[in-house]
Design a protein around this motif. Structure first.
Motif, PDB file in Angstrom:
ATOM      1  N   ALA A 134       0.828  -1.204   0.000  1.00 39.00           N
ATOM      2  CA  ALA A 134       0.000   0.000   0.000  1.00 39.00           C
ATOM      3  C   ALA A 134       0.864   1.256   0.000  1.00 39.00           C
ATOM      4  N   VAL A 135       1.952   1.233   0.771  1.00 41.93           N
ATOM      5  CA  VAL A 135       2.863   2.382   0.801  1.00 41.93           C
ATOM      6  C   VAL A 135       3.494   2.594  -0.571  1.00 41.93           C
ATOM      7  N   LEU A 136       3.954   1.528  -1.196  1.00 48.54           N
ATOM      8  CA  LEU A 136       4.575   1.649  -2.523  1.00 48.54           C
ATOM      9  C   LEU A 136       3.582   2.169  -3.546  1.00 48.54           C
ATOM     10  N   ARG A 137       2.339   1.694  -3.450  1.00 47.49           N
ATOM     11  CA  ARG A 137       1.311   2.164  -4.379  1.00 47.49           C
ATOM     12  C   ARG A 137       1.018   3.642  -4.147  1.00 47.49           C
ATOM     13  N   LYS A 138       1.018   4.034  -2.859  1.00 47.23           N
ATOM     14  CA  LYS A 138       0.797   5.436  -2.522  1.00 47.23           C
ATOM     15  C   LYS A 138       1.900   6.316  -3.104  1.00 47.23           C
ATOM     16  N   LEU A 139       3.125   5.780  -3.135  1.00 49.35           N
ATOM     17  CA  LEU A 139       4.263   6.523  -3.668  1.00 49.35           C
ATOM     18  C   LEU A 139       4.398   6.367  -5.185  1.00 49.35           C
ATOM     19  N   LEU A 140       3.415   5.691  -5.792  1.00 48.86           N
ATOM     20  CA  LEU A 140       3.397   5.466  -7.243  1.00 48.86           C
ATOM     21  C   LEU A 140       4.576   4.626  -7.718  1.00 48.86           C
ATOM     22  N   ILE A 141       5.074   3.759  -6.812  1.00 53.45           N
ATOM     23  CA  ILE A 141       6.144   2.828  -7.196  1.00 53.45           C
ATOM     24  C   ILE A 141       5.471   1.514  -7.568  1.00 53.45           C
ATOM     25  N   ASP A 142       5.042   1.424  -8.803  1.00 54.59           N
ATOM     26  CA  ASP A 142       4.223   0.278  -9.224  1.00 54.59           C
ATOM     27  C   ASP A 142       4.482   0.014 -10.703  1.00 54.59           C
ATOM     28  N   SER A 143       5.547  -0.716 -10.993  1.00 48.68           N
ATOM     29  CA  SER A 143       5.926  -0.962 -12.388  1.00 48.68           C
ATOM     30  C   SER A 143       6.539  -2.346 -12.500  1.00 48.68           C
ATOM     31  N   ASN A 144       6.401  -2.950 -13.698  1.00 43.88           N
ATOM     32  CA  ASN A 144       7.026  -4.257 -13.912  1.00 43.88           C
ATOM     33  C   ASN A 144       8.374  -4.144 -14.610  1.00 43.88           C
ATOM     34  N   VAL A 145       8.871  -2.928 -14.770  1.00 42.55           N
ATOM     35  CA  VAL A 145      10.229  -2.745 -15.278  1.00 42.55           C
ATOM     36  C   VAL A 145      11.189  -3.332 -14.246  1.00 42.55           C
ATOM     37  N   TRP A 146      12.135  -4.119 -14.670  1.00 42.17           N
ATOM     38  CA  TRP A 146      12.927  -4.927 -13.745  1.00 42.17           C
ATOM     39  C   TRP A 146      13.621  -4.107 -12.673  1.00 42.17           C
ATOM     40  N   TYR A 147      14.144  -2.911 -13.015  1.00 42.36           N
ATOM     41  CA  TYR A 147      14.894  -2.139 -12.027  1.00 42.36           C
ATOM     42  C   TYR A 147      13.970  -1.436 -11.021  1.00 42.36           C
ATOM     43  N   VAL A 148      12.657  -1.491 -11.262  1.00 41.64           N
ATOM     44  CA  VAL A 148      11.677  -1.028 -10.282  1.00 41.64           C
ATOM     45  C   VAL A 148      11.050  -2.220  -9.565  1.00 41.64           C
ATOM     46  N   PHE A 149      10.676  -3.239 -10.345  1.00 38.12           N
ATOM     47  CA  PHE A 149       9.954  -4.381  -9.772  1.00 38.12           C
ATOM     48  C   PHE A 149      10.825  -5.170  -8.791  1.00 38.12           C
ATOM     49  N   ILE A 150      12.061  -5.463  -9.155  1.00 39.73           N
ATOM     50  CA  ILE A 150      12.909  -6.300  -8.300  1.00 39.73           C
ATOM     51  C   ILE A 150      13.158  -5.651  -6.937  1.00 39.73           C
ATOM     52  N   PRO A 151      13.591  -4.366  -6.859  1.00 34.91           N
ATOM     53  CA  PRO A 151      13.751  -3.761  -5.529  1.00 34.91           C
ATOM     54  C   PRO A 151      12.445  -3.715  -4.735  1.00 34.91           C
ATOM     55  N   SER A 152      11.327  -3.448  -5.428  1.00 29.63           N
ATOM     56  CA  SER A 152      10.030  -3.416  -4.747  1.00 29.63           C
ATOM     57  C   SER A 152       9.678  -4.784  -4.182  1.00 29.63           C
ATOM     58  N   ALA A 153       9.878  -5.827  -4.987  1.00 31.41           N
ATOM     59  CA  ALA A 153       9.573  -7.185  -4.545  1.00 31.41           C
ATOM     60  C   ALA A 153      10.453  -7.577  -3.360  1.00 31.41           C
ATOM     61  N   ILE A 154      11.735  -7.247  -3.428  1.00 26.77           N
ATOM     62  CA  ILE A 154      12.653  -7.568  -2.325  1.00 26.77           C
ATOM     63  C   ILE A 154      12.198  -6.869  -1.048  1.00 26.77           C
ATOM     64  N   LEU A 155      11.801  -5.595  -1.156  1.00 26.31           N
ATOM     65  CA  LEU A 155      11.356  -4.842   0.016  1.00 26.31           C
ATOM     66  C   LEU A 155      10.100  -5.451   0.626  1.00 26.31           C
ATOM     67  N   VAL A 156       9.128  -5.810  -0.225  1.00 28.58           N
ATOM     68  CA  VAL A 156       7.872  -6.397   0.271  1.00 28.58           C
ATOM     69  C   VAL A 156       8.139  -7.740   0.937  1.00 28.58           C
ATOM     70  N   ILE A 157       8.900  -8.603   0.282  1.00 28.34           N
ATOM     71  CA  ILE A 157       9.195  -9.933   0.818  1.00 28.34           C
ATOM     72  C   ILE A 157      10.026  -9.826   2.092  1.00 28.34           C
ATOM     73  N   PHE A 158      11.019  -8.932   2.085  1.00 23.19           N
ATOM     74  CA  PHE A 158      11.846  -8.699   3.267  1.00 23.19           C
ATOM     75  C   PHE A 158      10.978  -8.265   4.445  1.00 23.19           C
ATOM     76  N   SER A 159      10.028  -7.372   4.208  1.00 28.33           N
ATOM     77  CA  SER A 159       9.135  -6.891   5.270  1.00 28.33           C
ATOM     78  C   SER A 159       8.282  -8.023   5.824  1.00 28.33           C
TER      79      SER A 159
END
Length: 350
Positions: free
Chosen positions: A282-307
């Motif tokens: 929800a925080v990432l979506r609020k910050l408009l960090i929502d893309s399947n481009v690899w250099y956006v998606f991979i860090p986002s996925a790592i952050l979500v899974i890490f959390s």
């Protein structure tokens, strides 16, 4: 020592895979969807296998009633408190933001016979029924008979009801009893325990080949049935060999090792990972960090899974010194209920 340390490492790997498997945003790239689908071919059977092995390896003499009472405290009290927490959060937030599987007031009744707070909670019900049934069958011969029954229930649909997750229980009994069977069979136990590079190479090769054939439909109809039946066992073997590799010949992993810490926290991670994954999404979506481009998606996925993995561990670590076992969960539920809901309502409305 009868218990194999690598099983704890396997449990840690498995809970990480569970957290990964429950993060599949709508914009997931094709390669990530494939990774997710591969994980789903074996991760819950692996969890059941480890649970069955640990059950029989650590079994102590006690009355059936005392044993079940411990499992009520260990499994059902956390399940109910977690269900209440999740239902409350959903009722407070589903009007202002998107939530998976919306609930109603009646959900507070349904949670006593269905995992309405979140489908992933079916595993707790299934594990509960394992602990209700398996202690009634004593001795290696009875365990073999129950293993065979598990195979029959897995492959022949008997139309068991979905209430109390009996359907999921019948499908998972085979893997739980496989863990028991491996512990009680000297040859299989030795095979599971001993490490060799040849076994690692074979496990990796068989795993890759099996997954490739499965997802490319590389075998005929009969072959697909056999492959579908074997993939969970291949996955169990693969993860166990990787776990032994991590253990470095069984002796170098200590209690403060990160994977051991994750393994010891696996239950609370399982209960709460979707809550914190949802918050970070929800925080990432609020910050408009929502893309399947690899250099956006991979860090986002790592952050979500890490959390989803680390935050429940930190909560448990912070309050464990203050409260005993099952009360810890109630303390954590109160903390999350008082703080997380307020944060979502105040900051994440769209």
């Amino acid at each position: 020592m009868n218990r194999i340390i690598a099983l704890d490492i396997a449990k840690a790997i498995c809970i990480i895979l569970v957290v990964m498997g429950h993060y599949v945003p709508d914009n997931s790239p094709a390669w990530y969807v494939l990774v997710h689908d591969v994980i789903y071919t074996f991760h819950m059977p692996l969890f059941m296998f480890v649970s069955g092995y640990v059950y029989i390896a650590t079994k102590k003499r006690s009355t059936y009633g005392d044993f079940l009472l411990k499992k009520v405290r260990r499994l059902m009290v956390p399940y109910l408190t977690t269900s209440v927490m999740v239902i409350v959060i959903k009722l407070l937030t589903q009007g202002s933001m998107s939530v998976d599987n919306p609930v109603t007031i009646f959900s507070f009744v349904e949670m006593f016979y269905m995992p309405v707070a979140g489908y992933f909670l079916w595993f707790i019900w299934a594990l509960w029924w394992m602990f209700v049934l398996v202690p009634l069958f004593r001795g290696k011969q009875k365990h073999v008979e129950l293993f065979v029954l598990g195979i029959v229930l897995h492959f022949i649909p008997f139309g068991l009801p979905r209430v109390f997750c009996l359907e999921q229980f019948s499908g998972m009994l085979m893997y739980f009893m496989f863990g028991v069977f491996v512990f009680e069979n000297d040859s299989l136990h030795r095979f599971l325990k001993e490490f060799s590079w040849i076994k690692v190479a074979c496990a990796v090769a068989v795993f890759i080949l099996g997954e490739f054939l499965y997802f490319t439909n590389g075998v005929g109809t009969g072959g697909m049935f056999l492959l579908n039946a074997m993939l969970p066992f291949i996955g169990i073997w693969f993860v166990m060999e990787v776990a032994k590799l991590v253990c470095n010949d069984w002796t170098d992993v200590h209690e403060r090792h990160l994977l051991m810490w994750i393994a010891q926290s696996s239950y609370i991670i399982y209960l709460f990972h979707t809550t914190f994954e949802g918050l970070v999404k929800a925080v990432l979506r609020k910050l408009l960090i929502d893309s399947n481009v690899w250099y956006v998606f991979i860090p986002s996925a790592i952050l979500v899974i890490f959390s989803g993995v680390i935050i429940p561990m930190l909560l448990l670590s912070v309050c464990f010194e203050k409260t005993p076992d099952y009360k810890t969960f109630i303390w954590i539920v109160a903390f999350i209920n008082n703080n997380l809901v307020a944060f979502i309502n105040n900051n994440l409305k769209f």
